[in-house]
Scaffold this motif. Structure first.
Motif, PDB file in Angstrom:
ATOM      1  N   ILE A   1      -9.258 -35.487  57.623  1.00 13.71           N
ATOM      2  CA  ILE A   1      -8.173 -36.408  57.955  1.00 13.71           C
ATOM      3  C   ILE A   1      -7.561 -37.087  56.730  1.00 13.71           C
ATOM      4  CG2 ILE A   1      -8.970 -36.896  60.300  1.00 13.71           C
ATOM      5  CD1 ILE A   1     -10.321 -39.396  59.258  1.00 13.71           C
ATOM      6  N   ARG A   2      -8.124 -36.845  55.540  1.00 11.66           N
ATOM      7  CA  ARG A   2      -7.596 -37.475  54.334  1.00 11.66           C
ATOM      8  C   ARG A   2      -7.606 -36.475  53.182  1.00 11.66           C
ATOM      9  NH1 ARG A   2     -11.384 -40.956  56.484  1.00 11.66           N
ATOM     10  NH2 ARG A   2     -10.652 -43.044  57.106  1.00 11.66           N
ATOM     11  N   ASP A   3      -6.794 -36.752  52.193  1.00 11.02           N
ATOM     12  CA  ASP A   3      -6.834 -35.993  50.944  1.00 11.02           C
ATOM     13  C   ASP A   3      -7.527 -36.840  49.884  1.00 11.02           C
ATOM     14  OD1 ASP A   3      -5.478 -33.806  51.938  1.00 11.02           O
ATOM     15  OD2 ASP A   3      -3.513 -34.609  51.408  1.00 11.02           O
ATOM     16  N   LEU A   4      -8.590 -36.292  49.302  1.00 16.41           N
ATOM     17  CA  LEU A   4      -9.232 -36.987  48.197  1.00 16.41           C
ATOM     18  C   LEU A   4      -8.313 -36.947  46.980  1.00 16.41           C
ATOM     19  CD1 LEU A   4     -12.906 -35.655  48.395  1.00 16.41           C
ATOM     20  CD2 LEU A   4     -12.171 -38.006  48.727  1.00 16.41           C
ATOM     21  N   PRO A   5      -8.213 -38.031  46.242  1.00 12.52           N
ATOM     22  CA  PRO A   5      -7.393 -37.996  45.019  1.00 12.52           C
ATOM     23  C   PRO A   5      -8.040 -37.097  43.973  1.00 12.52           C
ATOM     24  CG  PRO A   5      -8.618 -40.051  45.147  1.00 12.52           C
ATOM     25  CD  PRO A   5      -8.828 -39.361  46.466  1.00 12.52           C
ATOM     26  N   GLU A   6      -7.238 -36.253  43.358  1.00 10.00           N
ATOM     27  CA  GLU A   6      -7.773 -35.359  42.327  1.00 10.00           C
ATOM     28  C   GLU A   6      -8.064 -36.153  41.055  1.00 10.00           C
ATOM     29  OE1 GLU A   6      -6.098 -31.518  41.620  1.00 10.00           O
ATOM     30  OE2 GLU A   6      -4.952 -31.605  43.486  1.00 10.00           O
ATOM     31  N   SER A   7      -9.146 -35.781  40.418  1.00  6.47           N
ATOM     32  CA  SER A   7      -9.514 -36.428  39.168  1.00  6.47           C
ATOM     33  C   SER A   7      -8.659 -35.881  38.033  1.00  6.47           C
ATOM     34  CB  SER A   7     -10.994 -36.176  38.859  1.00  6.47           C
ATOM     35  OG  SER A   7     -11.306 -36.583  37.559  1.00  6.47           O
ATOM     36  N   GLY A   8      -8.398 -36.751  37.068  1.00  6.98           N
ATOM     37  CA  GLY A   8      -7.625 -36.310  35.905  1.00  6.98           C
ATOM     38  C   GLY A   8      -8.449 -35.471  34.940  1.00  6.98           C
ATOM     39  N   GLY A   9      -9.718 -35.323  35.259  1.00  2.00           N
ATOM     40  CA  GLY A   9     -10.573 -34.503  34.409  1.00  2.00           C
ATOM     41  C   GLY A   9     -11.288 -35.272  33.330  1.00  2.00           C
ATOM     42  N   GLU A  10     -10.995 -36.552  33.204  1.00  2.74           N
ATOM     43  CA  GLU A  10     -11.619 -37.365  32.177  1.00  2.74           C
ATOM     44  C   GLU A  10     -12.688 -38.244  32.795  1.00  2.74           C
ATOM     45  OE1 GLU A  10      -9.963 -39.821  28.386  1.00  2.74           O
ATOM     46  OE2 GLU A  10      -9.219 -40.474  30.340  1.00  2.74           O
ATOM     47  N   SER A  11     -13.901 -38.135  32.311  1.00  6.52           N
ATOM     48  CA  SER A  11     -14.989 -38.946  32.832  1.00  6.52           C
ATOM     49  C   SER A  11     -14.948 -40.332  32.197  1.00  6.52           C
ATOM     50  CB  SER A  11     -16.337 -38.295  32.529  1.00  6.52           C
ATOM     51  OG  SER A  11     -16.578 -38.303  31.126  1.00  6.52           O
ATOM     52  N   PHE A  12     -15.685 -41.254  32.800  1.00  8.04           N
ATOM     53  CA  PHE A  12     -15.749 -42.598  32.250  1.00  8.04           C
ATOM     54  C   PHE A  12     -16.372 -42.571  30.862  1.00  8.04           C
ATOM     55  CE2 PHE A  12     -18.314 -46.376  31.398  1.00  8.04           C
ATOM     56  CZ  PHE A  12     -17.332 -47.357  31.408  1.00  8.04           C
ATOM     57  N   ARG A  13     -17.409 -41.759  30.721  1.00  6.72           N
ATOM     58  CA  ARG A  13     -18.070 -41.681  29.406  1.00  6.72           C
ATOM     59  C   ARG A  13     -17.088 -41.245  28.324  1.00  6.72           C
ATOM     60  NH1 ARG A  13     -23.756 -41.328  29.180  1.00  6.72           N
ATOM     61  NH2 ARG A  13     -24.772 -41.592  31.212  1.00  6.72           N
ATOM     62  N   LYS A  14     -16.264 -40.232  28.667  1.00  7.90           N
ATOM     63  CA  LYS A  14     -15.304 -39.731  27.677  1.00  7.90           C
ATOM     64  C   LYS A  14     -14.261 -40.800  27.369  1.00  7.90           C
ATOM     65  CE  LYS A  14     -12.070 -35.961  26.814  1.00  7.90           C
ATOM     66  NZ  LYS A  14     -11.454 -34.722  27.359  1.00  7.90           N
ATOM     67  N   TRP A  15     -13.772 -41.453  28.459  1.00  8.27           N
ATOM     68  CA  TRP A  15     -12.784 -42.506  28.263  1.00  8.27           C
ATOM     69  C   TRP A  15     -13.343 -43.621  27.383  1.00  8.27           C
ATOM     70  CZ3 TRP A  15     -13.268 -47.634  29.692  1.00  8.27           C
ATOM     71  CH2 TRP A  15     -12.114 -48.421  29.581  1.00  8.27           C
ATOM     72  N   PHE A  16     -14.583 -44.026  27.677  1.00  8.29           N
ATOM     73  CA  PHE A  16     -15.183 -45.121  26.932  1.00  8.29           C
ATOM     74  C   PHE A  16     -15.402 -44.734  25.477  1.00  8.29           C
ATOM     75  CE2 PHE A  16     -18.711 -47.841  25.555  1.00  8.29           C
ATOM     76  CZ  PHE A  16     -18.213 -49.085  25.922  1.00  8.29           C
ATOM     77  N   SER A  17     -15.813 -43.475  25.266  1.00 12.04           N
ATOM     78  CA  SER A  17     -16.038 -43.014  23.895  1.00 12.04           C
ATOM     79  C   SER A  17     -14.743 -43.034  23.096  1.00 12.04           C
ATOM     80  CB  SER A  17     -16.628 -41.596  23.918  1.00 12.04           C
ATOM     81  OG  SER A  17     -16.794 -41.107  22.613  1.00 12.04           O
ATOM     82  N   GLU A  18     -13.643 -42.574  23.747  1.00 14.16           N
ATOM     83  CA  GLU A  18     -12.348 -42.571  23.067  1.00 14.16           C
ATOM     84  C   GLU A  18     -11.881 -43.992  22.781  1.00 14.16           C
ATOM     85  OE1 GLU A  18     -10.566 -40.130  21.916  1.00 14.16           O
ATOM     86  OE2 GLU A  18     -11.964 -38.566  22.590  1.00 14.16           O
ATOM     87  N   ARG A  19     -12.173 -44.876  23.723  1.00 14.74           N
ATOM     88  CA  ARG A  19     -11.782 -46.265  23.543  1.00 14.74           C
ATOM     89  C   ARG A  19     -12.489 -46.878  22.345  1.00 14.74           C
ATOM     90  NH1 ARG A  19     -13.537 -51.320  24.759  1.00 14.74           N
ATOM     91  NH2 ARG A  19     -12.015 -52.855  25.477  1.00 14.74           N
ATOM     92  N   GLU A  20     -13.795 -46.586  22.227  1.00  9.01           N
ATOM     93  CA  GLU A  20     -14.556 -47.133  21.107  1.00  9.01           C
ATOM     94  C   GLU A  20     -14.044 -46.615  19.768  1.00  9.01           C
ATOM     95  OE1 GLU A  20     -17.499 -49.421  21.257  1.00  9.01           O
ATOM     96  OE2 GLU A  20     -16.069 -49.727  22.890  1.00  9.01           O
ATOM     97  N   LYS A  21     -13.536 -45.389  19.823  1.00 12.93           N
ATOM     98  CA  LYS A  21     -13.020 -44.795  18.572  1.00 12.93           C
ATOM     99  C   LYS A  21     -11.596 -45.241  18.303  1.00 12.93           C
ATOM    100  CE  LYS A  21     -15.750 -40.553  19.089  1.00 12.93           C
ATOM    101  NZ  LYS A  21     -15.666 -39.082  19.333  1.00 12.93           N
TER     102      LYS A  21
END
Length: 478
Positions: free
Chosen positions: A453-473
């Motif tokens: 009955i619903r569509d799950l939102p597709e992930s952009g492919g970026e995990s939180f760990r990757k996002w956080f690592s990029e943020r730290e850099k």
């Protein structure tokens, strides 16, 4: 009938409710009207939360001293010539009432609206001993005519019916020949029921509250049928859940005020009736013999447990009138005469988890029900307690669920495994993000129910760990 109103599986009942467009519109409209009226009447009080605190205190005190007040009530009824019977279960209650009816050689029974008589299946028990049982509440009478259709709401039992359906039922069952105008329908029902009141041998009612200090019962109605059912027949029988008692008339006054405002948004309903057993020497109306049947049926097992607060309920349906789940699936989806949040809490306590293990999960846990309850039952917290009990102690948790939870616990406690799993999550989500075109959904277990009955939102492919690592850099994640 009893508590159970359907043998269909839970999700089959839910699907039927969701696909009933009229029912959903009727429920939504009723919820908005009833809640709107309640808001107006409670805001006029100015200190609604203080009243809720006081009502909760009264109900908690009564439950903690229930044995004392029940004994006091029974003694006062007996002193006035009434008869009190304590029924441990539905069978004992039905047997006692059937014996009274047979002793009186009664053939016609007139009833006012009563959830506890629905709970114990009283109508069927009386029909088995040869009695004609007539429901006198308009909504209940409509459902009775319509092949004993079960109620879908505690206060408005025929909420799922429209006036055209009611007209068709009257035409088929009682040769009604007029229009679907509500005034004409109500007038026809009044004419039909008046003769039933005049010729009934026994009147049976429920009990909104019993008053311990005087041995009286109180009925709260808007139609006046309960007064006819308690004054015209020579024998009156009252059936009450053992928790429906107050110490004195002072507490009754408070709880009736809360009930009327919470149920239908009125300061007081049309009829607030207080009845004391026995017809006095100077009384013109009233029964010659009164019986009060106090029903346990599993309630004593709830006392002293973490679910005891569920017995504070005064059957106002305020929780039902704000519940978003009830709004979409309707009362029959719960498979119980007690629908909505209070039904999801109370039904498994009275009947067990075997047939009702899904009900505690039929909630968004938004806590609107808890906020609406005039006696402050923590309904959403009790639903969580049910879920804990189902998983940890009841034996109704599935092997797949246990395996999945153990697997997640193991992975979550091992950072390396968790990292690998989270990196694969976008691929899994992408594979099930869009449900099948036929509406059946895809994915394992509960995921399939969601994607149907619903569509799950597709992930952009970026995990939180990757996002956080990029943020730290100082990269693109910042």
């Amino acid at each position: 009938m009893g508590i159970k109103i359907s043998n269909d599986k839970f999700f089959d009942r839910v699907d039927k409710g969701i696909n009933d467009q009229f029912m959903r519109e009727a429920v939504a409209g009723a919820q908005e009207r009833l809640e709107g009226r309640k808001t107006v009447t409670t805001e006029a009080m100015g200190n609604w939360e203080d009243w809720r605190d006081l009502s909760e205190e009264i109900r908690q005190h009564t439950l903690e001293n229930l044995d004392y007040y029940l004994e006091q009530f029974a003694e006062n009824v007996a002193e006035q010539g009434g008869h009190v019977f304590f029924a441990a279960n539905a069978e004992e209650a039905n047997n006692y009432i059937s014996q009274v009816v047979k002793k009186k050689q009664a053939k016609k029974i007139i009833k006012s609206k009563s959830m506890v008589t629905e709970e114990i299946g009283l109508n069927e028990a009386l029909e088995q001993v040869g009695c004609d049982v007539i429901e006198s509440d308009l909504g209940e009478w409509i459902l009775q005519l319509d092949d004993h259709d079960p109620p879908s709401h505690i206060v408005v039992p025929a909420l799922h019916k429209n006036k055209e359906q009611i007209r068709d039922t009257f035409h088929e069952k009682r040769e009604y020949k007029h229009t679907s105008d509500p005034n004409e329908l109500a007038l026809f029902a009044r004419e039909q029921l008046r003769q039933e009141f005049l010729t009934a041998d026994v009147g049976i009612t429920g009990c909104n509250f019993a008053v311990a200090e005087s041995g009286s019962i109180s009925l709260v109605t808007n139609e006046g049928n309960a007064r006819l059912a308690t004054t015209l027949p020579k024998t009156q029988i009252t059936v009450m859940g053992m928790e429906r008692i107050v110490p004195t008339w002072k507490e009754l006054d408070i709880l009736v005020s809360m009930l009327c405002r919470s149920a239908v948004g009125q300061k007081l309903t049309s009829y607030i009736t207080g009845l004391t057993a026995g017809k006095g020497a100077g009384d013109v109306d009233g029964p010659e013999e009164c019986h009060i049947v106090i029903v346990d049926n599993g309630r004593s097992n709830i006392l002293g447990t973490r679910f005891q607060s569920a017995l504070q309920c005064i059957r106002c349906a305020a929780c039902i009138n704000v519940c978003p789940v009830y709004r979409h699936v309707g009362g029959h989806s719960y498979g119980s005469i007690y629908p909505g949040p209070i039904g999801a809490v109370l039904t498994p306590l009275l009947e067990g988890y075997e047939d009702y293990k899904e009900l505690p999960y039929a909630s968004s846990l938004c806590a609107a029900c808890t906020d609406a309850c005039p006696v402050k039952i923590p309904l959403h917290e009790l639903l969580i307690e049910h879920r804990r009990e189902i998983v940890e102690n009841s034996g109704h948790s599935t092997f797949a669920e246990k395996l999945a939870m153990k697997g997640y616990a193991f992975a979550a406690s091992h950072p390396g495994l968790y990292k690998v799993g989270s990196s694969q999550a976008p691929s899994f989500i992408k594979s099930v993000a869009k449900g099948e075109e036929d509406g059946k959904g895809k994915g394992p277990g509960p995921v399939k129910l969601w994607t149907s009955i619903r569509d799950l939102p597709e992930s952009g492919g970026e995990s939180f760990r990757k996002w956080f690592s990029e943020r730290e850099k100082g990269g693109s994640g910042e």
